[in-house]
Design a protein around this motif. Structure first.
Motif, PDB file in Angstrom:
ATOM      1  N   ASN A  40       0.880  -1.041  -0.067  1.00 50.07           N
ATOM      2  CA  ASN A  40       0.106   0.222   0.025  1.00 50.07           C
ATOM      3  C   ASN A  40       0.956   1.321  -0.040  1.00 50.07           C
ATOM      4  O   ASN A  40       0.522   2.253  -0.717  1.00 50.07           O
ATOM      5  N   THR A  41       1.655   1.164   0.895  1.00 55.61           N
ATOM      6  CA  THR A  41       2.777   2.444   0.887  1.00 55.61           C
ATOM      7  C   THR A  41       3.578   2.582  -0.591  1.00 55.61           C
ATOM      8  O   THR A  41       3.816   3.636  -0.878  1.00 55.61           O
ATOM      9  N   ALA A  42       3.787   1.425  -1.075  1.00 54.62           N
ATOM     10  CA  ALA A  42       4.566   1.792  -2.455  1.00 54.62           C
ATOM     11  C   ALA A  42       3.482   2.079  -3.496  1.00 54.62           C
ATOM     12  O   ALA A  42       3.904   2.899  -4.322  1.00 54.62           O
ATOM     13  N   TYR A  43       2.205   1.712  -3.607  1.00 51.46           N
ATOM     14  CA  TYR A  43       1.331   2.347  -4.333  1.00 51.46           C
ATOM     15  C   TYR A  43       0.997   3.827  -3.912  1.00 51.46           C
ATOM     16  O   TYR A  43       0.992   4.637  -5.088  1.00 51.46           O
ATOM     17  N   PHE A  44       1.085   3.963  -2.685  1.00 50.01           N
ATOM     18  CA  PHE A  44       0.710   5.483  -2.370  1.00 50.01           C
ATOM     19  C   PHE A  44       2.191   6.468  -2.763  1.00 50.01           C
ATOM     20  O   PHE A  44       1.820   7.351  -3.530  1.00 50.01           O
ATOM     21  N   VAL A  45       3.345   6.026  -2.898  1.00 49.33           N
ATOM     22  CA  VAL A  45       4.436   6.785  -3.177  1.00 49.33           C
ATOM     23  C   VAL A  45       4.417   6.783  -4.696  1.00 49.33           C
ATOM     24  O   VAL A  45       4.716   8.148  -5.330  1.00 49.33           O
ATOM     25  N   LEU A  46       4.274   5.545  -5.399  1.00 47.25           N
ATOM     26  CA  LEU A  46       4.588   5.809  -6.837  1.00 47.25           C
ATOM     27  C   LEU A  46       3.701   6.373  -7.599  1.00 47.25           C
ATOM     28  O   LEU A  46       3.932   6.791  -8.735  1.00 47.25           O
ATOM     29  N   VAL A  47       2.244   6.652  -7.049  1.00 42.70           N
ATOM     30  CA  VAL A  47       1.325   7.506  -7.793  1.00 42.70           C
ATOM     31  C   VAL A  47       1.466   8.703  -6.993  1.00 42.70           C
ATOM     32  O   VAL A  47       1.352   9.813  -7.909  1.00 42.70           O
ATOM     33  N   GLY A  48       1.262   8.955  -5.786  1.00 39.84           N
ATOM     34  CA  GLY A  48       1.245  10.205  -5.223  1.00 39.84           C
ATOM     35  C   GLY A  48       2.243  11.066  -5.430  1.00 39.84           C
ATOM     36  O   GLY A  48       2.123  12.376  -5.608  1.00 39.84           O
ATOM     37  N   VAL A  49       3.522  10.727  -5.449  1.00 42.12           N
ATOM     38  CA  VAL A  49       4.597  11.756  -5.597  1.00 42.12           C
ATOM     39  C   VAL A  49       4.678  12.304  -6.917  1.00 42.12           C
ATOM     40  O   VAL A  49       4.741  13.430  -7.163  1.00 42.12           O
ATOM     41  N   PRO A  50       4.773  11.473  -8.187  1.00 43.41           N
ATOM     42  CA  PRO A  50       4.461  12.188  -9.413  1.00 43.41           C
ATOM     43  C   PRO A  50       3.330  13.218  -9.578  1.00 43.41           C
ATOM     44  O   PRO A  50       3.262  14.102 -10.016  1.00 43.41           O
ATOM     45  N   LEU A  51       2.141  12.596  -8.978  1.00 47.22           N
ATOM     46  CA  LEU A  51       0.984  13.610  -9.041  1.00 47.22           C
ATOM     47  C   LEU A  51       1.264  14.725  -8.281  1.00 47.22           C
ATOM     48  O   LEU A  51       0.919  15.782  -9.078  1.00 47.22           O
ATOM     49  N   THR A  52       1.552  14.697  -7.190  1.00 46.87           N
ATOM     50  CA  THR A  52       1.931  15.948  -6.328  1.00 46.87           C
ATOM     51  C   THR A  52       2.855  17.063  -7.028  1.00 46.87           C
ATOM     52  O   THR A  52       2.798  18.025  -7.288  1.00 46.87           O
ATOM     53  N   LEU A  53       4.132  16.394  -7.522  1.00 48.20           N
ATOM     54  CA  LEU A  53       5.044  16.873  -8.232  1.00 48.20           C
ATOM     55  C   LEU A  53       4.528  17.520  -9.331  1.00 48.20           C
ATOM     56  O   LEU A  53       4.771  19.037  -9.742  1.00 48.20           O
ATOM     57  N   THR A  54       3.678  17.190 -10.243  1.00 52.66           N
ATOM     58  CA  THR A  54       3.084  17.536 -11.499  1.00 52.66           C
ATOM     59  C   THR A  54       2.107  18.736 -11.118  1.00 52.66           C
ATOM     60  O   THR A  54       2.146  19.621 -11.882  1.00 52.66           O
ATOM     61  N   MET A  55       1.245  18.541 -10.085  1.00 49.08           N
ATOM     62  CA  MET A  55       0.266  19.655  -9.736  1.00 49.08           C
ATOM     63  C   MET A  55       1.031  20.607  -9.283  1.00 49.08           C
ATOM     64  O   MET A  55       0.827  21.852  -9.516  1.00 49.08           O
ATOM     65  N   ALA A  56       2.074  20.493  -8.503  1.00 45.69           N
ATOM     66  CA  ALA A  56       2.867  21.672  -8.172  1.00 45.69           C
ATOM     67  C   ALA A  56       3.487  22.321  -9.205  1.00 45.69           C
ATOM     68  O   ALA A  56       3.881  23.777  -9.005  1.00 45.69           O
ATOM     69  N   LEU A  57       4.311  21.676 -10.021  1.00 48.66           N
ATOM     70  CA  LEU A  57       4.871  22.229 -11.216  1.00 48.66           C
ATOM     71  C   LEU A  57       4.137  23.119 -12.357  1.00 48.66           C
ATOM     72  O   LEU A  57       4.570  24.187 -12.430  1.00 48.66           O
ATOM     73  N   ALA A  58       2.957  22.492 -12.271  1.00 42.66           N
ATOM     74  CA  ALA A  58       1.848  23.257 -13.027  1.00 42.66           C
ATOM     75  C   ALA A  58       1.535  24.579 -12.590  1.00 42.66           C
ATOM     76  O   ALA A  58       1.368  25.684 -13.087  1.00 42.66           O
ATOM     77  N   ALA A  59       1.167  24.515 -11.293  1.00 43.32           N
ATOM     78  CA  ALA A  59       0.613  25.598 -10.565  1.00 43.32           C
ATOM     79  C   ALA A  59       1.804  26.826 -10.280  1.00 43.32           C
ATOM     80  O   ALA A  59       1.608  27.818 -10.446  1.00 43.32           O
ATOM     81  N   ALA A  60       3.136  26.201 -10.249  1.00 41.84           N
ATOM     82  CA  ALA A  60       3.984  27.325 -10.104  1.00 41.84           C
ATOM     83  C   ALA A  60       4.111  27.862 -11.577  1.00 41.84           C
ATOM     84  O   ALA A  60       4.560  29.216 -11.410  1.00 41.84           O
ATOM     85  N   VAL A  61       4.306  27.165 -12.531  1.00 43.63           N
ATOM     86  CA  VAL A  61       4.530  27.674 -13.861  1.00 43.63           C
ATOM     87  C   VAL A  61       3.356  28.474 -14.306  1.00 43.63           C
ATOM     88  O   VAL A  61       3.402  29.866 -14.633  1.00 43.63           O
ATOM     89  N   VAL A  62       2.093  28.172 -13.852  1.00 43.95           N
ATOM     90  CA  VAL A  62       1.113  29.280 -14.133  1.00 43.95           C
ATOM     91  C   VAL A  62       1.181  30.708 -13.364  1.00 43.95           C
ATOM     92  O   VAL A  62       1.011  31.884 -13.862  1.00 43.95           O
ATOM     93  N   LEU A  63       1.543  30.626 -12.025  1.00 48.57           N
ATOM     94  CA  LEU A  63       1.899  31.462 -11.043  1.00 48.57           C
ATOM     95  C   LEU A  63       2.825  32.386 -11.456  1.00 48.57           C
ATOM     96  O   LEU A  63       2.952  33.639 -11.112  1.00 48.57           O
ATOM     97  N   ASP A  64       3.850  31.716 -12.086  1.00 50.87           N
ATOM     98  CA  ASP A  64       5.205  32.580 -12.294  1.00 50.87           C
ATOM     99  C   ASP A  64       4.975  33.281 -13.634  1.00 50.87           C
ATOM    100  O   ASP A  64       5.587  34.390 -13.706  1.00 50.87           O
ATOM    101  N   ARG A  65       4.479  32.921 -14.620  1.00 50.50           N
ATOM    102  CA  ARG A  65       4.173  33.696 -15.834  1.00 50.50           C
ATOM    103  C   ARG A  65       2.956  33.909 -16.167  1.00 50.50           C
ATOM    104  O   ARG A  65       2.504  35.020 -17.154  1.00 50.50           O
TER     105      ARG A  65
END
Length: 320
Positions: free
Chosen positions: A102-127
């Motif tokens: 369960n932890t591996a599932y949470f990490v392998l899906v959650g980390v890329p999803l969190t980083l993608t959401m964060a990077l998209a929001a950062a790009v939008v807010l930056d420019r």
């Protein structure tokens, strides 16, 4: 003779690691006083660190090699040393292996999803957003500083099967929403969605700092050469964000490998142990009084975190 004496004295003074004869005692005394003052100021922290960090770590490490239970707390020296039995038991424990999956599932899906959401929001807010930028930054970061209990209460209402907002919105487009927290197939995706929404604000702030360090003249030069937005982002922004991505990936991965609050407040590890994590299983073992076994589980989690972090450094570090 006077010239010889002068040359000798000057030569002794110029030798590395030696002080002039006239100032030796005074300089050494000042250095000793400064060093003593530094140790006096650092002593309270050192005592607290040794008492509340180093000693508990050493004690828990010793405990992981024993069969310590709750009844043994009054006679800690009467416990039996069992060697690696706790570790081998953990690696053959079906529920712990389930928690590890369960932890591996949470990490392998959650980390890329969190980083993608964060990077998209950062790009939008930056420019992309110029007006009310500070308001959007605060709004995206607000879930990070909100109590997990308050977040869990809100998401419990959102994820209700019959009248939850998410299933209601899905019903508008003809989709029959699942029982998010009561179905073992959907409970973990629900927790990943909540955790990503709650935690991407921290990564977004760090990505914003990294984006502001990327020289805009590089984008202008690439645009003159005919590079589009995606090509500029792929070949300029992402390579220059590599150290930032490494830092955010490591910190987010460490946090998600220890995820505990989400299943504890929403599902209690259910249904059918589909959301129990390694940290939560370890916590339950402490609650059952299996202190030696729980300590060994804690060190297994530490080893997993160290290995995953080393892999991230190997894959994401800048090539020298």
């Amino acid at each position: 003779m006077a010239a010889t004496t002068e040359v000798t004295s000057r030569g002794e003074a110029d030798q590395p690691g030696r002080l002039p004869r006239g100032g030796t005692a005074k300089s050494r005394g000042g250095a000793l006083r400064e060093g003593g003052a530094a140790w006096v100021l650092a002593l309270p922290f050192c005592l607290l660190f040794l008492t509340f960090t180093v000693w508990p770590v050493i004690q828990s490490l010793f405990m992981s090699f024993t069969d310590t239970r709750a009844r043994d707390l009054r006679t800690p020296f009467a416990v039996n040393i069992v060697g690696l039995d706790n570790f081998t038991k953990a690696l053959s424990d079906p529920l712990f292996l389930k928690a590890a999956g369960n932890t591996a599932y949470f990490v392998l899906v959650g980390v890329p999803l969190t980083l993608t959401m964060a990077l998209a929001a950062a790009v939008v807010l930056d420019r992309g957003i110029t007006r009310f930028r500070a308001v959007f930054r605060l709004g995206f970061y607000l879930p990070v500083i909100t109590s997990i209990v308050a977040v869990a209460v809100v998401w419990r209402f959102l994820l209700q099967q019959d009248n939850g907002l998410i299933n209601t919105a899905l019903g508008w487009v003809g989709i029959n929403g699942p029982n998010w927290l009561g179905d073992s197939h959907w409970s973990m995706p629900a927790l990943i969605l909540m955790a990503s929404w709650r935690n991407f604000g921290t990564a977004m702030i760090i990505f914003l700092a990294g984006l502001q360090a990327v020289p805009w003249m590089l984008h202008e030069a690439a645009a003159i050469d005919g590079a589009g937005t995606w090509k500029r982002f792929r070949h300029i922004t992402l390579p220059m964000l590599r150290p930032t991505i490494l830092f955010v990936s490591v910190t987010t991965g460490i946090g998600y490998l220890q995820f505990f609050e989400e299943p504890y407040v929403l599902t209690d590890g259910g249904p059918l142990s589909s959301t129990i994590s390694m940290s939560m299983y370890t916590y339950k073992q402490f609650g059952f009084g299996n202190y030696g076994y729980a300590a060994s589980l804690s060190y297994l989690i530490f080893v997993v975190i160290a290995v995953v972090t080393a892999i991230q450094f190997r894959l994401l570090r800048e090539k020298g």
